[in-house]
Structures are given as C-alpha cells and as structure tokens.
Scaffold this active site. Structure first.
Site, short mmCIF file in Angstrom:
data_model
loop_
_atom_site.label_atom_id
_atom_site.label_comp_id
_atom_site.label_asym_id
_atom_site.label_seq_id
_atom_site.Cartn_x
_atom_site.Cartn_y
_atom_site.Cartn_z
N GLU A 1 -24.45 -29.28 10.95
CA GLU A 1 -25.62 -29.63 11.78
C GLU A 1 -25.30 -29.60 13.27
O GLU A 1 -24.60 -28.70 13.74
CB GLU A 1 -26.18 -30.99 11.32
CG GLU A 1 -26.62 -30.94 9.84
CD GLU A 1 -27.41 -32.15 9.41
OE1 GLU A 1 -28.43 -32.44 10.05
OE2 GLU A 1 -27.03 -32.79 8.41
N ASP B 1 -36.80 -35.32 5.83
CA ASP B 1 -35.36 -35.20 6.00
C ASP B 1 -34.81 -36.56 6.47
O ASP B 1 -35.56 -37.46 6.85
CB ASP B 1 -35.02 -34.07 6.98
CG ASP B 1 -33.61 -33.53 6.79
OD1 ASP B 1 -32.80 -34.19 6.10
OD2 ASP B 1 -33.29 -32.45 7.32
C1 BGC Z 1 -30.05 -32.38 6.47
C2 BGC Z 1 -30.58 -31.93 5.14
C3 BGC Z 1 -29.95 -32.71 4.04
C4 BGC Z 1 -30.15 -34.18 4.26
C5 BGC Z 1 -29.53 -35.06 3.21
C6 BGC Z 1 -30.10 -33.88 6.62
O1 BGC Z 1 -29.44 -34.28 7.78
O2 BGC Z 1 -30.82 -31.79 7.50
O3 BGC Z 1 -30.36 -30.55 4.99
O4 BGC Z 1 -30.48 -32.32 2.81
O5 BGC Z 1 -29.57 -34.53 5.51
O6 BGC Z 1 -28.16 -35.13 3.33
C1 BGC Z 2 -25.14 -37.91 6.14
C2 BGC Z 2 -25.73 -36.55 5.99
C3 BGC Z 2 -26.91 -36.45 6.86
C4 BGC Z 2 -26.57 -36.82 8.29
C5 BGC Z 2 -27.77 -36.77 9.17
C6 BGC Z 2 -24.84 -38.20 7.59
O1 BGC Z 2 -24.32 -39.46 7.74
O2 BGC Z 2 -24.00 -38.01 5.38
O3 BGC Z 2 -26.09 -36.28 4.68
O4 BGC Z 2 -27.39 -35.15 6.80
O5 BGC Z 2 -25.98 -38.08 8.35
O6 BGC Z 2 -27.50 -37.05 10.51
#
Ligand code: BGC
Ligand code: BGC
Length: 656
Positions: A523, A327
């Site tokens: 998140e 991830d």
């Molecule tokens: C998330 C994932 C996601 C990835 C890419 C991560 O922060 O946990 O679910 O696919 O970012 O954006």
């Molecule tokens: C991205 C997301 C990712 C996240 C993780 C963001 O800046 O756009 O895709 O999941 O950071 O912390």
C-alpha cells in the site's frame, strides 16, 4: 469445468421480475443530472435470475431480526479486536484478519490454530438468541495464495501473473488458493484486485495484473472462477472484486489518492474488470479508498460516499446483487464521517463495514442513525438481504466453512508444482546479448546480491505480514530461493554465494548471477512519491554499486530483478549481458534456476503487462515516448535478439 454464469442465464429471463423478487428493495434514489451522466457512462448489464427459494428465505430471516441484529450482521471486526463471545452477543455477520493478523498473534500459527479459532467464532455466531441463527463468514487477504499463513505456498504477485498472461493458470491458482483458505476454516478471499494501474509510482502496482483493461478482465475473471468454483463446494471460497473503482488511476500514483479521469475513462478503463468479475459470478465487491474528481475538476469525495457509483452503477446499472464491503477503516475518509460512524457510506450503498477495531461504537451509532431517521430502514434491509443472499448461496446455513472435507488438512497449504510453473511463466527476459543465457548446468557461478537468498525479497508485501517485512528465511519453511534453485540445478560445488560481491575474481567463474530487488512494501508504504525519481539505482544505490563491481570484467553477468513495478533500470540493463524481470515470484523463486539453465527445453514466455520506462520521471499512462520496452515485450532463447547499448536517461535528484 463448472462455472457460475448468472449473466448468461439472465439473458433468458426478464430483468424486471428479478427486481420485484428481491427482498425489501430500497427506494431508488433520484439522480442529479451529474449523477445520471456518471451512471449512463457504464454499459448496462442484465440482472441475474434470483433464486425464489433463496429470496423467500431471506425475507423470512429478515422479518425475524431486530435492528441490533441487522446492524450486527453489517459489521466486520478484526479477529484481533473481538472475542467469539462478543460475536455471539453482537450478532456479528463477518470477521476478518488483516495483513499479519494471525490467531493468538502468532506468526507461526499452525493450521490447527486457525481452524480452532474459526470454529470458536462459528460456534459463537450460531449460539446467539436470533430467531434464525445466521452463520458468520471470515474474510482474509489471500491475494497471492493464502499469504498470511506460515508454511503456505505463495504464488507470483499479480504483476507477474499478468506477464504470464495465462487465464487457465490463474484459475488453477484460484482453485489452489481456495483450498488453502478452506483448510484453515475460512470462507472468503479478498481477491482479485482489478486495478488497471496507470502510474508505477503507486505502491500497489504489483497487485495489478497490468495496464491493459482487457488483460485485467480476463485474469480477474479467471481468479473469480478459481476461487469461487461452484460456491458451495468444500474447496470453494467467496471472492472479492476490489477496489471499486479507479484505484489504479490516482494522480501521480498516490495511494488512496484522487482519480481525475472523466466518466468514460472511469467506466471503460478502470471499470473494465468489474464486468468480467460480475459475469464470472463474483459475490462481493470491495470499495476503494480513492476519491474521484471528474476530469480533474471538483473532487466529489471518496468512493465510499459516492452513491451514484456504488448504488447507481454497481447495484443498479451493473445489477450486482451480492454484497458491497468497505475497505479497512475507509469510512473515516468520507466527508463528515468518523472511523466508527458513517451514515453517508451506508446511504451510498455499502452493505458490510470493515471496522476492524471500533466495531462496538459503530454498531451503537448506526442503530441510533436508523432510529433517528438518518439511515432509512429500507437501506438496512437491502444491506442485510445482500449479506444473507451471499451466505445462503454459498451454503453457509447448511454447513459452516469449518466443517468441510479440507478443514484442518495442512497438506493443502503446499502447491509447489503449480507455483513453480507460474514462476517460470511469469519471468520476462528483457535482454540476452551474446547468448549469455541459457547457462548450461556444470558452469561455475558466482551469485551476488542479498535478494538471491531472501524469501522476503522474492515475496514482496502481503507475505506473512502486511508489509512483507519483519520476516526472515526462517519464517518460510516451504519453498526455494533462487540460490537454492541454482544449487539444485548446477550443484552446490559450482555455486558460490557472495552477497556483497567480494568473492568476485575474473577467471574463477563462468558467469555472475546478480539478484537485485526492492525491499518489500504494501500500500502507501510502497509509493515512490513525486518528485523522487522512479529508478532502481536511485532507490537502491548499493545494488547499482554491486553490479558496477562485477560488470565489464570479462565474465558474463546475468541480472534478475525482483520488483513490484516496472521501473527505470537502463543503467543496470546496460551493465548486464542478460536481464530478467522476475517481478515478485513468491515462495518458489528457485524455479527460475531451471529456466536460466534452459532445462528440458524451458524457455522464457513471459511478456510485459506494463510498459517498461526509459525515464526515471515517468509521467503516467505509458506514453510511447517514455517506453524502453512496450507492453507485450519479452525475449526468448529461440528468438536470439541483440539489444546492444541502450540510451540512458539522467537520474535526477528530483523530477521536474
Ligand atoms: C486494503 C485491502 C485489504 C484490506 C484488509 C486494506 O487496507 O486496501 O485490499 O483487503 O485492507 O486487509
Ligand atoms: C492491516 C492491513 C490493512 C492496513 C490498512 C494493517 O494494519 O494489517 O490488513 O490493510 O492496516 O492500513
């Protein structure tokens, strides 16, 4: 309907010969007693039959690759941090755009812009000096439709699809999403989420289909079938089962936190969806940010460093032969690792590394790790074999995803009928006293609550931007808000919109429609951290006050709640004659208006996929004593149930 059924096929074939045919298998690790116990908790799965032609091709390609080329293939930078020419120079195997990563940083990028960029990367990858040029695959968070793309229909977030509980619907959503993704030239969707969420404090609760592992398995498998199709078609994309494993079970619902389950619970509850997704032929699995502390005892660290789970369970016990992706910057959380350097994660079994920005130093440091013996070459060969296997299986060497029949076809972004069907099926009627609903067309309605006319509120996180914020209605050219739907169904003259309720006057209206909603989040930003109460009124006191102004004045009040979780709302339910949990419906929330009117015999059929709490301080795990409504609850017009006044619980400033 054609389906990939590797598990079924494998029953007819010997698993032993399968392993022997895979290219350069890494030496099986020796497991400690503890690790062996962890692995044994999982039901063994039969291996899929390897395709000898594919395996032979993998071996040939691999044999001609330099170490730098192999590590390049294992690297996944963000489009915001790498140019097409750098993809060529560094033999990059995959790229991604994160939430809110658009071509040229343009929120309104058109399909042609996406395709233009995708083609530039594709062409660059095939212009490298590799002996056999390896095509690139682009991954995207198309988690409720192709949600990063301006003008794309989005579907209800998974919590709503869980309430709809209809695998055929989810499969059709997968098909439509795959077509949207392929229209932009992209070949991989980071979905489905298979989290079996135990605590609604978690900001990702809405990404989960529900708290029932059997439901998560059914719907997760359906999405895999829908997204992947036959894998090689013009409307097929790779799916990703995520996040392996235990993401939905972290202590107090803290994002990226500690899962304290025992090994049996980890395997049977949190792991349930993986059996189904693997049986459905899912080609990629994304590892989770959480850590695991078996039975609440010593924390064994982040999943990205857990070799027993990633290699021992997923690859060996469950016989997953696709690729494991890390991830976003997750490797930095493994003990002893950094954002751009993590031999422990490679050795644990991660194959492809989502290193959005620090990809260049990741490559250099990983090359050194192999040269200096910290990572065995056999492990690298296994990783690259898996990446090649997935690319070969999806036919990428024969035709890039930027040269399909749907590439550039912007009409694929629209899937309004399907989304409307999903919206109507996912809403759950929690209360309907005095037959407040359905509301016959022709009634004079007062609509209150800003969410009634807000695409961001009805869409939630992972909608155009990562958080779903910093957007407004102008960012949603296609779709309908609930207000728009009410005007369509009841006639604009019969619908008065007053966001703050100031237009309320008894006698002027036949009903009040109050639309309540959470601010969008994704998140960790959506976590409601203990000891804060998990109560809508505590988080949004202005909305509780608004409802107070219009309730109890002789005009029936119909409340709808947009939320990414089931949350304490007894006070709000008591102030409403009818109450609808609409979750996060996406771009077609207006379809709820048809349901409220009971048009063409429409009735509610959504059923809660999570229990609804009777306390603002839920302890997690949905114990019976904390349920206002159990999982599976949902009224219908036909049922005519009187709810009456429900017992309210105190909303404390801090939970004990
Ligand atoms: C998330 C994932 C996601 C990835 C890419 C991560 O922060 O946990 O679910 O696919 O970012 O954006
Ligand atoms: C991205 C997301 C990712 C996240 C993780 C963001 O800046 O756009 O895709 O999941 O950071 O912390």
């Amino acid at each position: 309907m054609m389906r990939n059924r590797p598990a079924l096929l494998s029953i007819l074939l010997l698993a032993g010969s399968a392993a022997a045919m895979a290219a350069s298998p890494a030496k099986p690790p020796r497991w400690s007693a503890d690790e062996a116990k962890t692995i044994a908790a999982w039901q063994p799965r039969a291996a899929a039959r390897p395709d000898p032609r594919v395996e032979a091709r993998i071996r040939r390609i691999l044999a001609g690759m330099t170490l730098e080329q192999k590590i390049g293939q294992m690297t996944q930078p963000s489009i915001l941090s790498i140019t097409p020419d750098e993809v060529r120079q560094h033999y990059i195997g995959s790229i991604l755009n994160g939430g809110g990563g658009w071509p040229g940083g343009n929120k309104h990028a058109a399909v042609a812009d996406w395709v233009g960029l995708a083609k530039a990367y594709d062409t660059a990858a095939l212009a490298s000096d590799m002996k056999v040029k390896v095509p690139l695959v682009w991954g995207v968070d198309a988690v409720h439709g192709h949600n990063n793309v301006f003008g794309a229909t989005t579907f209800p977030q998974n919590i709503g699809l869980g309430a709809a509980g209809d695998p055929d619907l989810v499969e059709r959503i997968g098909r439509a999403t795959a077509r949207q993704v392929r229209s932009t030239g992209i070949g991989w969707a980071f979905a489905p989420t298979l989290a079996v969420v135990q605590n609604q404090r978690w900001g990702r609760s809405y990404e989960s289909y529900g708290s029932d592992p059997a439901l998560v398995s059914r719907l997760g498998a359906a999405l895999v079938h829908g997204l992947q199709g036959k894998l090689t078609g013009d409307g097929d994309v790779l799916a990703s089962a995520k996040h392996f494993v235990g993401d939905g079970g972290t202590w107090r619902g803290i994002d990226q936190g500690e899962n304290r389950a025992g090994e049996a619970t980890l395997a049977s509850l949190h792991g349930a969806g993986y059996y189904a997704a693997l049986d459905a032929g899912v080609q990629t699995v994304m590892v989770s940010y959480n850590s695991w502390a078996r039975d609440g005892a010593a924390n064994m660290g982040k999943l990205h460093g857990n070799r027993a789970l990633v290699t021992g369970v997923l690859k060996q016990r469950l016989k997953f032969d696709g690729l494991v992706v890390s991830d976003w910057n997750a490797i930095e959380q493994v003990a002893g690792c950094e954002r751009d350097h993590c031999p422990a994660a490679i050795n644990a079994g991660v194959d492809l590394f989502m290193v959005p920005d620090n990809w260049k130093t990741f490559i250099a440091k990983t090359v050194a790790d192999v040269r200096e013996g910290r990572v065995p070459m056999a492990r690298i060969d296994d990783a690259v074999s898996r990446i090649l296997r997935v690319k070969l299986r999806m036919g990428l060497f024969d035709r890039p995803t930027t040269a399909g029949a749907l590439t550039g076809d912007a009409s694929q972004l629209a899937a309004r009928d399907l989304a409307q069907e999903a919206v109507r099926k996912s809403a759950v009627l929690l209360k309907n006293d005095g037959a407040a609903l359905p509301l016959a067309p022709g009634k004079r309605l007062l609509v209150v609550g800003a969410a009634a006319d807000s695409f961001p509120a009805q869409s939630g996180g992972w909608s155009l931007t990562w958080q779903g914020e910093e957007t407004d209605n102008a960012d949603y050219p296609l779709g309908e808000t609930l207000l728009g739907g009410l005007r369509r169904v009841y006639g604009a003259d019969n619908v008065t919109f007053s966001a703050d309720g100031s237009a309320f006057a008894p006698g002027k209206f036949d009903a009040v429609i109050a639309v309540l909603g959470e601010r969008p989040y994704a998140e960790m930003k959506g976590d409601v951290r203990w000891p804060a109460p998990l109560a809508h009124s505590a988080l949004y006191p202005d909305q509780a006050a608004l409802l107070g102004r219009v309730a109890g004045q002789g005009v029936p009040v119909v409340s709808l709640l947009y939320s990414g979780r089931t949350t304490y709302a007894t006070d709000l339910i008591n102030r409403s004659d009818a109450f609808v949990a609409a979750f996060l419906p996406g771009t077609e929330a207006g379809a709820l208006a048809d349901l409220l009117a009971g048009r063409q015999g429409l009735d509610f059929r959504g059923r809660l996929s999570f229990a609804w709490p009777n306390t603002a301080c839920p302890s997690g795990g949905e114990p019976a004593s904390e349920r206002l409504f159990s999982r599976g609850f949902g009224l219908s017009y036909a049922g005519r149930v009187a709810t009456g006044r429900l017992a309210e619980a105190p909303i404390l400033a801090a939970c004990p």
